[in-house]
Design a protein around this motif. Structure first.
Motif, short mmCIF file in Angstrom:
data_model
loop_
_atom_site.label_atom_id
_atom_site.label_comp_id
_atom_site.label_asym_id
_atom_site.label_seq_id
_atom_site.Cartn_x
_atom_site.Cartn_y
_atom_site.Cartn_z
N ALA A 195 -8.20 -17.14 1.06
CA ALA A 195 -9.77 -17.82 0.84
C ALA A 195 -9.89 -18.87 2.08
CB ALA A 195 -8.16 -18.80 -0.13
N ASP A 196 -8.89 -18.87 2.94
CA ASP A 196 -9.09 -19.78 4.44
C ASP A 196 -10.30 -19.40 4.62
OD1 ASP A 196 -7.78 -17.32 5.26
OD2 ASP A 196 -6.68 -19.73 5.95
N GLY A 197 -10.64 -17.50 4.71
CA GLY A 197 -11.79 -17.25 5.43
C GLY A 197 -11.03 -16.06 6.36
N SER A 198 -9.45 -16.54 6.58
CA SER A 198 -8.70 -14.86 7.10
C SER A 198 -8.49 -13.80 6.47
CB SER A 198 -7.13 -15.74 7.98
OG SER A 198 -7.01 -16.85 8.20
N ARG A 199 -8.65 -12.68 8.05
CA ARG A 199 -8.76 -11.72 6.41
C ARG A 199 -7.20 -10.73 7.11
NH1 ARG A 199 -12.15 -7.01 7.76
NH2 ARG A 199 -11.66 -7.79 10.18
N VAL A 200 -6.68 -10.22 6.85
CA VAL A 200 -5.44 -8.56 6.50
C VAL A 200 -5.88 -7.73 6.37
CG1 VAL A 200 -2.90 -8.50 6.15
CG2 VAL A 200 -4.07 -11.11 6.34
N GLU A 201 -5.84 -6.30 7.20
CA GLU A 201 -5.80 -5.55 6.89
C GLU A 201 -4.19 -4.86 6.92
OE1 GLU A 201 -8.57 -3.19 8.67
OE2 GLU A 201 -10.12 -5.26 8.63
N LEU A 202 -4.22 -3.96 5.69
CA LEU A 202 -3.27 -3.22 5.73
C LEU A 202 -2.99 -1.85 5.73
CD1 LEU A 202 -1.59 -4.66 2.57
CD2 LEU A 202 -1.29 -5.75 4.93
N ASN A 203 -1.87 -0.87 6.90
CA ASN A 203 -2.44 0.85 6.95
C ASN A 203 -1.51 1.08 6.07
OD1 ASN A 203 -2.73 2.17 7.83
ND2 ASN A 203 -2.07 2.02 10.14
N THR A 204 -1.17 2.14 6.15
CA THR A 204 0.00 3.24 5.31
C THR A 204 1.12 2.42 5.22
OG1 THR A 204 0.89 5.25 5.21
CG2 THR A 204 -0.14 4.45 7.57
N ALA A 205 1.39 2.57 4.13
CA ALA A 205 2.97 2.46 3.50
C ALA A 205 3.25 1.14 4.06
CB ALA A 205 3.80 3.81 3.84
N THR A 206 2.95 0.23 3.75
CA THR A 206 3.33 -1.17 4.45
C THR A 206 3.53 -2.47 3.16
OG1 THR A 206 1.56 -1.03 5.91
CG2 THR A 206 2.08 -2.92 5.21
N SER A 207 4.04 -2.94 3.60
CA SER A 207 4.31 -4.18 2.39
C SER A 207 4.56 -5.36 2.99
CB SER A 207 5.66 -3.62 1.14
OG SER A 207 6.42 -4.13 2.10
N THR A 232 0.74 -1.50 -0.08
CA THR A 232 -0.07 0.00 -0.17
C THR A 232 1.25 1.41 -0.05
OG1 THR A 232 -0.22 -0.38 2.73
CG2 THR A 232 -1.40 -1.19 1.70
N PRO A 233 0.42 2.39 -1.01
CA PRO A 233 1.74 3.31 -0.83
C PRO A 233 1.02 4.06 0.43
CG PRO A 233 -0.47 3.62 -2.51
CD PRO A 233 -0.47 2.32 -1.48
N VAL A 234 1.69 5.59 0.82
CA VAL A 234 1.38 6.31 1.82
C VAL A 234 -0.06 6.42 1.49
CG1 VAL A 234 2.08 8.67 2.60
CG2 VAL A 234 3.87 7.27 2.19
N GLY A 235 -0.61 6.58 3.18
CA GLY A 235 -1.68 7.35 3.09
C GLY A 235 -2.65 6.14 2.84
N ILE A 236 -2.50 5.29 2.19
CA ILE A 236 -3.88 4.37 1.47
C ILE A 236 -3.76 2.96 2.55
CG2 ILE A 236 -4.41 2.81 0.09
CD1 ILE A 236 -4.00 5.85 -1.17
N GLN A 237 -5.34 2.41 2.68
CA GLN A 237 -5.60 0.84 3.36
C GLN A 237 -5.77 0.05 3.11
OE1 GLN A 237 -7.10 2.46 6.31
NE2 GLN A 237 -5.68 3.42 8.15
N ARG A 238 -5.56 -0.55 3.45
CA ARG A 238 -6.64 -1.46 2.10
C ARG A 238 -6.55 -3.20 2.55
NH1 ARG A 238 -7.13 -3.49 -2.72
NH2 ARG A 238 -6.54 -5.88 -3.61
N THR A 239 -7.86 -3.28 3.15
CA THR A 239 -8.22 -5.17 3.00
C THR A 239 -7.88 -6.54 1.94
OG1 THR A 239 -9.72 -4.16 5.00
CG2 THR A 239 -10.26 -6.07 4.00
N ILE A 240 -7.17 -7.52 2.42
CA ILE A 240 -7.63 -8.81 1.15
C ILE A 240 -8.12 -9.78 2.05
CG2 ILE A 240 -5.35 -7.48 0.24
CD1 ILE A 240 -3.17 -8.98 1.89
N ALA A 241 -8.69 -10.78 1.95
CA ALA A 241 -9.25 -11.57 2.48
C ALA A 241 -8.38 -12.62 1.80
CB ALA A 241 -10.39 -11.53 1.78
#
Lengths: 345, 189
Positions: free
Chosen positions: A131-143, A120-129
């Motif tokens: 396939a096993d139902g788990s969820r990961v939410e990425l905060n700003t400037a994260t890889s 994710t670039p600076v200032g952007i958040q993103r949620t990825i799901a």
């Protein structure tokens, strides 16, 4: 359970009972009494009746019972698009840089499993799901990179911060690598933040094991549970037990807010600066040590700066590349000299 | 004075379709996510209280104005530092604009919500909803079919009604009480 949930629960029970064949006039009278007690009861009951009737459409789906549970049978790192994190502008989600399907070779663990990388670039958040139902939410400037292999499910947090909501699978351990630290999940929700070699793990529920791979004996590990925070630094792992308020504050970013409780202004500013390319700088060490508290929207640093101006009497000067915060009346002397070394970042 | 039948029709046709954008608005403007449901409930109650005196011409504007007032009152009560958040009328306008699209959900969208809603249910709850909605079984018949007690079926239906309503109104369809879904295999006949 909250008040609204209690009302909703009762309203749902009325709907279940009302659909049963032995529903009587006496029951109907009781329901009417309950509904007339408050317009809040009516709101909850009407809402559920409407929604439940709308759900009749499942009859049109024609799904069969054999499909149950098929989601779990999919191969693991099939990343799916999930709804973007709460409060994300649509424009922001269009600007996402997502490298799906990037294959990298792991130097440390042969045989190397295929990895998927997401940034994710600076200032952007993103949620990825997952396939096993788990969820990961990425905060700003994260890889992060993710892979599945003989060792189970693995994620490498190369930089930044992420929140994990992990479905427990005894046969598939879930491990988060943050530099030399590994966090082994024992079925849980938690966040990991990485600032260089400093790693902070906060647990919302369940338990995780935090290990320091640099320790020679390999025994530097800590198991922490709900409400606990582990701070892994160069000298080892520090654990704060039962700090639920702090854990909640640390996950405020998921709702688009930063929560400060009696923190140094320098640290608060450093937190804001993670989300912007136009950082706030503090010109004076005394100002940097001001203690500050409150809840602020990440996207509204103007409100934060207003508070500094109005409540703390500080001077805020917005430049093109940065915003300078200085003590009031310090303008004249400041302009003639270099700003004092800032702290905090 | 508006009678109950009229009030319910207005609530279902005009207010509930705003739920998804209303919830988004609350999440954007309120930090404590565990209070969102309570706040929304307060907004609905206030909307009904106002609507009973006379139905508003612009329901979306009416509902979001209530929302804004309730947020302001709450934040004053809790003495939270949240500057300028509610002064931002633009975001209210945006939310209202968004709601226009929510109101005109077509059948395909509703079907998609139903599909996603049912897929998110825990397996046992999903089976109970399926028996009720597709096969039309009563609680008693469903209990016999699944070999569990009637109270188990009722508990699962309560969860199913709540989660499916949330899903159909554009929410996440998540069930708050996972514990109840786990009480399985009791009283097998």
């Amino acid at each position: 359970m909250s008040r609204a949930e209690q009302i909703e629960e009762i309203a749902a029970r009325w709907i279940v009972r009302r659909e049963s064949p032995d529903w009587s006039a006496k029951d109907e009278a009781e329901l009417t009494t309950w509904l007339n007690q408050s317009l809040g009861h009516k709101a909850a009951f009407w809402r559920l009746r409407q929604g439940w009737a709308a759900a009749d459409r499942v009859g049109a789906l024609g799904f069969s019972p054999t499909r149950f549970g098929s989601r779990l049978a999919q191969p693991w790192p099939a990343w799916r698009k999930a709804a973007p994190g709460i409060g994300l502008a649509l424009a922001a989600s269009l600007a996402l840089v997502v490298g799906i399907g990037t294959v990298m070779l792991s130097t440390s663990e042969p045989p190397a499993p295929a990895q998927v990388a997401v940034q994710t670039p600076v200032g952007i958040q993103r949620t990825i799901a997952l396939a096993d139902g788990s969820r990961v939410e990425l905060n700003t400037a994260t890889s992060v990179r993710a892979a599945t292999g003989p060792n189970g499910r693995e994620i490498w947090l190369d930089k930044g911060e992420a929140y994990f909501d992990i479905v427990h699978r005894p046969d598939r351990p879930f491990v988060v690598h943050a530099g030399s630290r590994t966090v082994t999940v024992l079925g849980t929700r938690f966040t990991v933040r990485r600032d260089g070699e400093k790693v902070t793990v906060a647990v919302l529920s369940g338990r995780v094991r935090v290990e320091d791979g640099t320790a020679e004996s390999g025994t530097r590990a800590a198991v922490i549970g709900q409400g606990d925070i582990a701070y892994a630094q160069a000298r080892g792992i520090l654990v704060a037990l039962a700090a639920p308020t702090r854990v909640t504050a640390m996950t405020g970013w998921r709702d688009g807010v930063l929560v400060f409780d009696n923190q140094r202004l320098a640290d608060a500013v450093a937190d804001f600066n993670r989300y912007t390319d136009r950082p706030i700088r503090i010109s004076d060490p005394a100002v940097a040590n001001i203690r500050i508290g409150g809840t602020f929207q990440i996207r509204n640093s103007a409100a934060f700066l207003d508070l500094l101006r109005s409540a703390y009497g500080l001077e805020v000067r917005a430049g093109r590349d940065e915003i300078l915060v200085a003590p009031e009346g310090g303008t004249a002397e400041d302009e003639g000299q270099q700003p004092a070394p800032r702290s905090g970042s | 004075m508006i009678d109950d039948a009229q009030l319910e029709r207005w609530f279902c046709d005009e207010v509930l379709p705003l739920e998804a954008s209303l919830t988004r608005y609350l999440r954007r403007n309120w930090r404590a996510s565990e209070q969102i449901m309570d706040i929304r409930q307060d907004i609905y109650e206030a909307a009904l209280t106002g609507g009973r005196q006379g139905l508003p011409g612009n329901t979306a504007g009416f509902v979001f104005t209530i929302a804004r007032n309730i947020l302001i009152n709450r934040s004053k009560r809790e003495r939270i530092v949240q500057f300028e958040q509610f002064a931002d009328m633009e975001s209210v306008e945006q939310a209202v604009d968004l709601s226009a699209t929510d109101r005109h959900l077509d059948a395909r969208d509703a079907l998609r919500r139903a599909q996603e809603g049912i897929e998110r249910l825990p397996p046992r709850c999903r089976e109970v909803v399926r028996l009720r909605k597709i096969e039309g079984l009563s609680t008693r018949e469903a209990a016999a079919r699944m070999g569990v007690g009637i109270d188990t079926i009722e508990r699962q239906l309560v969860l199913g009604i709540r989660a499916m309503t949330d899903a159909m109104l554009g929410g996440s369809g998540k069930i708050q009480r996972r514990a109840a879904a786990g009480t399985s295999k009791v009283r097998r006949r």
